[in-house]
Scaffold this motif. Structure first.
Motif, PDB file in Angstrom:
ATOM      1  N   ALA A  30       0.836  -1.207   0.000  1.00 36.69           N
ATOM      2  CA  ALA A  30       0.000   0.000   0.000  1.00 36.69           C
ATOM      3  C   ALA A  30       0.871   1.258   0.000  1.00 36.69           C
ATOM      4  O   ALA A  30       0.569   2.239  -0.703  1.00 36.69           O
ATOM      5  N   MET A  31       1.964   1.231   0.767  1.00 36.88           N
ATOM      6  CA  MET A  31       2.866   2.388   0.793  1.00 36.88           C
ATOM      7  C   MET A  31       3.546   2.585  -0.555  1.00 36.88           C
ATOM      8  O   MET A  31       3.709   3.723  -1.009  1.00 36.88           O
ATOM      9  N   ILE A  32       3.944   1.497  -1.192  1.00 39.85           N
ATOM     10  CA  ILE A  32       4.556   1.606  -2.519  1.00 39.85           C
ATOM     11  C   ILE A  32       3.570   2.194  -3.515  1.00 39.85           C
ATOM     12  O   ILE A  32       3.905   3.114  -4.275  1.00 39.85           O
ATOM     13  N   ALA A  33       2.326   1.691  -3.511  1.00 41.59           N
ATOM     14  CA  ALA A  33       1.308   2.199  -4.439  1.00 41.59           C
ATOM     15  C   ALA A  33       1.039   3.682  -4.172  1.00 41.59           C
ATOM     16  O   ALA A  33       0.966   4.485  -5.124  1.00 41.59           O
ATOM     17  N   GLY A  34       0.899   4.054  -2.910  1.00 45.92           N
ATOM     18  CA  GLY A  34       0.680   5.464  -2.573  1.00 45.92           C
ATOM     19  C   GLY A  34       1.861   6.332  -2.976  1.00 45.92           C
ATOM     20  O   GLY A  34       1.685   7.455  -3.458  1.00 45.92           O
ATOM     21  N   GLY A  35       3.063   5.807  -2.789  1.00 46.95           N
ATOM     22  CA  GLY A  35       4.272   6.541  -3.171  1.00 46.95           C
ATOM     23  C   GLY A  35       4.378   6.742  -4.669  1.00 46.95           C
ATOM     24  O   GLY A  35       4.740   7.834  -5.146  1.00 46.95           O
ATOM     25  N   ILE A  36       4.050   5.716  -5.421  1.00 46.90           N
ATOM     26  CA  ILE A  36       4.072   5.839  -6.885  1.00 46.90           C
ATOM     27  C   ILE A  36       3.047   6.878  -7.329  1.00 46.90           C
ATOM     28  O   ILE A  36       3.338   7.728  -8.175  1.00 46.90           O
ATOM     29  N   GLY A  37       1.856   6.827  -6.722  1.00 48.35           N
ATOM     30  CA  GLY A  37       0.841   7.832  -7.034  1.00 48.35           C
ATOM     31  C   GLY A  37       1.324   9.238  -6.715  1.00 48.35           C
ATOM     32  O   GLY A  37       1.098  10.177  -7.491  1.00 48.35           O
TER      33      GLY A  37
END
Length: 84
Positions: A30-37
């Motif tokens: 979830a942190m990776i996805a949020g960071g990419i966003g």
């Protein structure tokens, strides 16, 4: 030694190794996805306007709820009356 390295921390948060693996992996993804966003939002400010902050809020809510549940369970265990 192996027990200490792999099992002490999961046990300290009330989880087995497998449960901890699932929770930690879910948080990490979830942190990776949020960071990419958030990175994409940096380049293109009109997209993913709330992805980073929404991810942080969602994960914080999950973490606080988990801590509260553990605290309540620990308190209940300490206050149980035993009848012999």
């Amino acid at each position: 030694m192996i027990h200490r390295l792999f099992l002490d921390h999961p046990a300290s948060v009330g989880e087995s190794y497998a449960e901890h693996f699932g929770v930690a992996t879910g948080f990490g993804l979830a942190m990776i996805a949020g960071g990419i966003g958030a990175v994409i939002h940096g380049f293109l400010p009109f997209v993913f306007q709330t992805t980073g902050s929404a991810t942080i809020e969602r994960l914080h809510t999950r973490l606080v709820a988990k801590r509260a549940a553990k605290r309540a369970a620990t308190t209940q265990m300490k206050t149980v009356d035993y009848i012999i």
